[in-house]
Design a protein around this motif. Structure first.
Motif, PDB file in Angstrom:
ATOM      1  N   TYR A 240       0.837  -1.202   0.000  1.00 43.34           N
ATOM      2  CA  TYR A 240       0.000   0.000   0.000  1.00 43.34           C
ATOM      3  C   TYR A 240       0.868   1.248   0.000  1.00 43.34           C
ATOM      4  CZ  TYR A 240      -3.431   3.446   1.452  1.00 43.34           C
ATOM      5  OH  TYR A 240      -4.231   4.560   1.516  1.00 43.34           O
ATOM      6  N   ALA A 241       1.941   1.237   0.833  1.00 42.94           N
ATOM      7  CA  ALA A 241       2.836   2.401   0.874  1.00 42.94           C
ATOM      8  C   ALA A 241       3.495   2.625  -0.477  1.00 42.94           C
ATOM      9  CB  ALA A 241       3.898   2.201   1.957  1.00 42.94           C
ATOM     10  N   GLY A 242       3.898   1.534  -1.128  1.00 43.85           N
ATOM     11  CA  GLY A 242       4.499   1.664  -2.457  1.00 43.85           C
ATOM     12  C   GLY A 242       3.533   2.266  -3.457  1.00 43.85           C
ATOM     13  N   VAL A 243       2.257   1.828  -3.366  1.00 42.94           N
ATOM     14  CA  VAL A 243       1.244   2.360  -4.278  1.00 42.94           C
ATOM     15  C   VAL A 243       1.071   3.867  -4.074  1.00 42.94           C
ATOM     16  CG1 VAL A 243      -1.204   2.336  -4.841  1.00 42.94           C
ATOM     17  CG2 VAL A 243       0.032   0.188  -4.579  1.00 42.94           C
ATOM     18  N   THR A 244       0.997   4.281  -2.786  1.00 51.49           N
ATOM     19  CA  THR A 244       0.847   5.727  -2.527  1.00 51.49           C
ATOM     20  C   THR A 244       2.057   6.492  -3.036  1.00 51.49           C
ATOM     21  OG1 THR A 244       1.832   5.559  -0.292  1.00 51.49           O
ATOM     22  CG2 THR A 244      -0.578   5.278  -0.494  1.00 51.49           C
TER      23      THR A 244
ATOM     24  N   LEU B  33       4.266  19.629  -2.938  1.00 52.99           N
ATOM     25  CA  LEU B  33       4.861  19.220  -1.673  1.00 52.99           C
ATOM     26  C   LEU B  33       4.196  17.931  -1.203  1.00 52.99           C
ATOM     27  CD1 LEU B  33       5.090  22.630   0.230  1.00 52.99           C
ATOM     28  CD2 LEU B  33       6.905  21.441  -1.020  1.00 52.99           C
ATOM     29  N   PHE B  34       5.031  16.968  -0.723  1.00 49.52           N
ATOM     30  CA  PHE B  34       4.521  15.701  -0.223  1.00 49.52           C
ATOM     31  C   PHE B  34       4.174  15.820   1.263  1.00 49.52           C
ATOM     32  CE2 PHE B  34       7.357  14.136  -3.688  1.00 49.52           C
ATOM     33  CZ  PHE B  34       6.354  13.608  -4.491  1.00 49.52           C
ATOM     34  N   SER B  35       3.272  14.925   1.690  1.00 49.32           N
ATOM     35  CA  SER B  35       2.907  14.833   3.103  1.00 49.32           C
ATOM     36  C   SER B  35       2.735  13.357   3.451  1.00 49.32           C
ATOM     37  CB  SER B  35       1.613  15.601   3.369  1.00 49.32           C
ATOM     38  OG  SER B  35       1.228  15.482   4.725  1.00 49.32           O
ATOM     39  N   ASP B  36       3.253  12.933   4.614  1.00 47.16           N
ATOM     40  CA  ASP B  36       3.127  11.513   4.968  1.00 47.16           C
ATOM     41  C   ASP B  36       1.721  11.212   5.463  1.00 47.16           C
ATOM     42  OD1 ASP B  36       3.438  12.985   7.315  1.00 47.16           O
ATOM     43  OD2 ASP B  36       4.267  11.243   8.388  1.00 47.16           O
ATOM     44  N   LEU B  37       1.304   9.953   5.235  1.00 50.87           N
ATOM     45  CA  LEU B  37      -0.006   9.522   5.709  1.00 50.87           C
ATOM     46  C   LEU B  37       0.061   9.177   7.200  1.00 50.87           C
ATOM     47  CD1 LEU B  37      -1.095   7.265   2.711  1.00 50.87           C
ATOM     48  CD2 LEU B  37      -2.048   9.488   3.366  1.00 50.87           C
ATOM     49  N   ILE B  38      -1.097   8.963   7.788  1.00 48.02           N
ATOM     50  CA  ILE B  38      -1.160   8.638   9.216  1.00 48.02           C
ATOM     51  C   ILE B  38      -0.397   7.341   9.508  1.00 48.02           C
ATOM     52  CG2 ILE B  38      -3.298   7.320   8.992  1.00 48.02           C
ATOM     53  CD1 ILE B  38      -4.144   8.519  11.710  1.00 48.02           C
TER      54      ILE B  38
ATOM     55  N   MET C 122       1.962   4.751   6.795  1.00 46.84           N
ATOM     56  CA  MET C 122       1.050   4.177   5.812  1.00 46.84           C
ATOM     57  C   MET C 122       1.379   4.617   4.389  1.00 46.84           C
ATOM     58  SD  MET C 122      -1.136   2.421   7.719  1.00 46.84           S
ATOM     59  CE  MET C 122      -2.627   2.263   6.763  1.00 46.84           C
ATOM     60  N   GLY C 123       2.422   5.437   4.243  1.00 42.61           N
ATOM     61  CA  GLY C 123       2.772   5.880   2.899  1.00 42.61           C
ATOM     62  C   GLY C 123       2.811   7.399   2.789  1.00 42.61           C
ATOM     63  N   VAL C 124       2.600   7.888   1.560  1.00 40.59           N
ATOM     64  CA  VAL C 124       2.735   9.315   1.269  1.00 40.59           C
ATOM     65  C   VAL C 124       1.534   9.792   0.455  1.00 40.59           C
ATOM     66  CG1 VAL C 124       3.999   8.932  -0.897  1.00 40.59           C
ATOM     67  CG2 VAL C 124       4.353  11.066   0.382  1.00 40.59           C
ATOM     68  N   LYS C 125       1.266  11.073   0.556  1.00 36.64           N
ATOM     69  CA  LYS C 125       0.217  11.694  -0.258  1.00 36.64           C
ATOM     70  C   LYS C 125       0.701  13.063  -0.739  1.00 36.64           C
ATOM     71  CE  LYS C 125      -2.141  14.097   3.520  1.00 36.64           C
ATOM     72  NZ  LYS C 125      -3.429  14.337   4.196  1.00 36.64           N
TER      73      LYS C 125
END
Length: 532
Positions: free
Chosen positions: A8-12, A42-47, A63-66
């Motif tokens: 999931y993290a890779g997908v994000t 700009l990137f932001s990390d997920l919860i 949980m990944g990045v957004k």
């Protein structure tokens, strides 16, 4: 979270870096778009998921990045000259205001044109450009202006302080006659002059006066020193000059062709009795073995002539000659003349134009001249503006030659529209063939409290949003709005080097996240193979 969390993290990561690639691609595609403002992602990390506590610190797995934000960078772009009169650029934070029918749009790109109604519009969308009062702007093609008679004229420039011509309407002695270092008077004897080193001898010594009358007639007469001869004082010498050189019989100015007097400062001044006759010349010399007094002096004139055009009430221009005649130290007259076929000048002289020691204007007589042009029933007065007393903002006196010109006037012939000009505050002027101009309008600009909150609408346009706040309508040269430059466009502010570097980073980020997915997949495959 298990191995699925890595997938999931890779997908994000792939999704987010794909968005970054999209932003970079858009920036690079608009590198040559005038007025384009580059975007920044700009990137932001997920919860993160809690896994309990490990010692004093929490144990969390992300949980990944957004994509955290995509914003526009409103840094100033370079202004590029286009030499197109309908191109406009802003050096500052302002936006041009365009009316799109039911709402306003805002743009940094001033690629304007005129529509079928001669209204100023955006050349891409056809939206109307608004002026400082929120109205549309019409370029007055085909308009004309009526003739205006001259009522005021401004003179600027310098008058040379030291006379340099050997002939003229007024001759002034190069330096003052003095006796015991005090200015000589008419009663001062010639032997008492400070420049006299050997006294004149009565009946023997002669002073020769060579002259040219104002009409060009030349001659020479001899003054014999002595009480029993032609005289012994300065007054005697001047009377002899007036009578024998210039034909004076009354002892007052006006009877002869010229008249010599002694000023309060001790200078001989010779004035033609006929205005405009400027061939007058005079030299005084010792022709005997006497003192050589007169070798220290010369009589010089200073007359400067320029010309200008005076327009009558029908817009006809009349060539008028302005002659400045030096009358004394720091004092001039100005006399106007024109061809008799044009009419007459009933009041033609501004007298007693005086200057302070520093060359600034001191005073003058009445500066209004009166013209009576042929074919015009009423007289026309023209006020000449010489400058501010005590300043050098008009005409002034200096030792660097004469250069007075008529720099400005309010008269003109009729004229037709030829072009327009724009000041840096956005004020547009119609220019006419007769050299006059009139204000068309002033371009409106808008600024925003949060420029990042604007929404892009395509075609280089922006719309206001709740985040941007209401526009503050203003004009060029006010606050942070900036100046407006005609004939220029603002280039894109995309930094190619920076974007290409970001492109490499985005590519690597995409590759790394792809590798995470493939690795997690291999591990899952191994876990599945545990049961065989």
């Amino acid at each position: 979270m298990g191995l699925g969390g890595a997938l999931y993290a890779g997908v994000t990561g792939i999704r987010s870096h794909q968005s970054w690639l999209d932003v970079i691609g858009n920036n690079l595609s608009n590198i040559n778009t005038y007025g384009y403002k580059s975007s920044r992602l700009l990137f932001s990390d997920l919860i993160s998921q809690d896994k309990g506590s490990g010692g004093v610190n929490p144990m969390q797995i992300g949980m990944g990045v957004k994509v955290g934000s995509i914003s526009s960078l409103f840094s100033q772009g370079t202004l590029e000259a286009t030499n197109n009169e309908f191109d406009f650029a802003i050096q500052g934070d302002g936006f041009f205001v365009l009316n799109g029918g039911n709402k306003n749009f805002f743009s940094r790109v001033g690629t304007f044109a005129t529509d079928a109604s001669n209204q100023l519009v955006d050349s891409t969308t056809g939206y109307q450009i608004l002026d400082s009062s929120g109205k549309t702007i019409t370029i007055p093609y085909g308009s004309s202006v009526s003739a205006t008679k001259t009522s005021t004229m401004t003179l600027t420039g310098t008058l040379e302080s030291t006379p340099s011509s050997s002939s003229g309407e007024v001759l002034i002695l190069s330096s003052a006659l003095t006796s015991s270092s005090v200015a000589a008077t008419g009663a001062t004897t010639l032997n008492a002059l400070d420049t006299n080193t050997t006294d004149y001898t009565s009946g023997t010594d002669i002073i020769t006066i060579s002259y040219t009358e104002p009409d060009g007639t030349s001659g020479s007469v001899d003054f014999t020193y002595g009480a029993a001869n032609d005289g012994t004082t300065v007054d005697d010498l001047l009377a002899y000059i007036n009578t024998n050189a210039f034909g004076d019989t009354t002892g007052t100015a006006g009877d002869g062709s010229a008249f010599a007097t002694l000023s309060s400062s001790g200078k001989i001044i010779v004035t033609s009795t006929t205005a405009g006759e400027d061939e007058l010349s005079l030299s005084i010399s010792d022709s005997s073995t006497a003192t050589g007094t007169w070798t220290n002096y010369s009589l010089k004139a200073s007359t400067y002539t320029t010309s200008t055009t005076i327009y009558d009430s029908q817009g006809t221009g009349h060539n008028v000659t302005l002659s400045f005649i030096k009358k004394n130290d720091g004092e001039w007259d100005m006399r106007a003349s024109m061809p008799s076929a044009d009419g007459t000048i009933t009041t033609d002289t501004i007298s007693a134009i005086t200057f302070n020691d520093d060359g600034s204007l001191k005073s003058s007589g009445d500066t209004t001249l009166t013209f009576k042009f042929d074919g015009i029933t009423t007289s026309q007065t023209v006020k000449f503006k010489l400058g501010t007393f005590g300043k050098t903002d008009g005409i002034y006196q200096s030792g660097k030659g004469s250069s007075v010109t008529a720099s400005e006037q309010d008269g003109s012939e009729s004229g037709s529209f030829s072009s327009f000009s724009v000041d840096t505050d956005g004020t547009m002027y119609a220019l006419y063939s007769n050299g006059t101009s009139s204000k068309i309008a002033q371009l409106q600009l808008a600024t925003f409290g949060n420029v990042q909150g604007l929404r892009r609408s395509g075609d280089n346009l922006y719309e206001q949003t709740d985040s941007s706040g209401e526009p503050l309508y203003t004009t060029g040269g006010t606050g942070s709005a900036g100046d407006i430059y005609n004939g220029y466009l603002e280039a894109s502010n995309v930094d190619m080097t920076s974007e290409l570097t970001s492109l490499i980073m985005a590519q690597r980020g995409f590759q790394l996240n792809s590798r995470v997915i493939s690795t997690a997949d291999e591990v899952l495959a191994e876990a599945v193979n545990l049961k065989r």
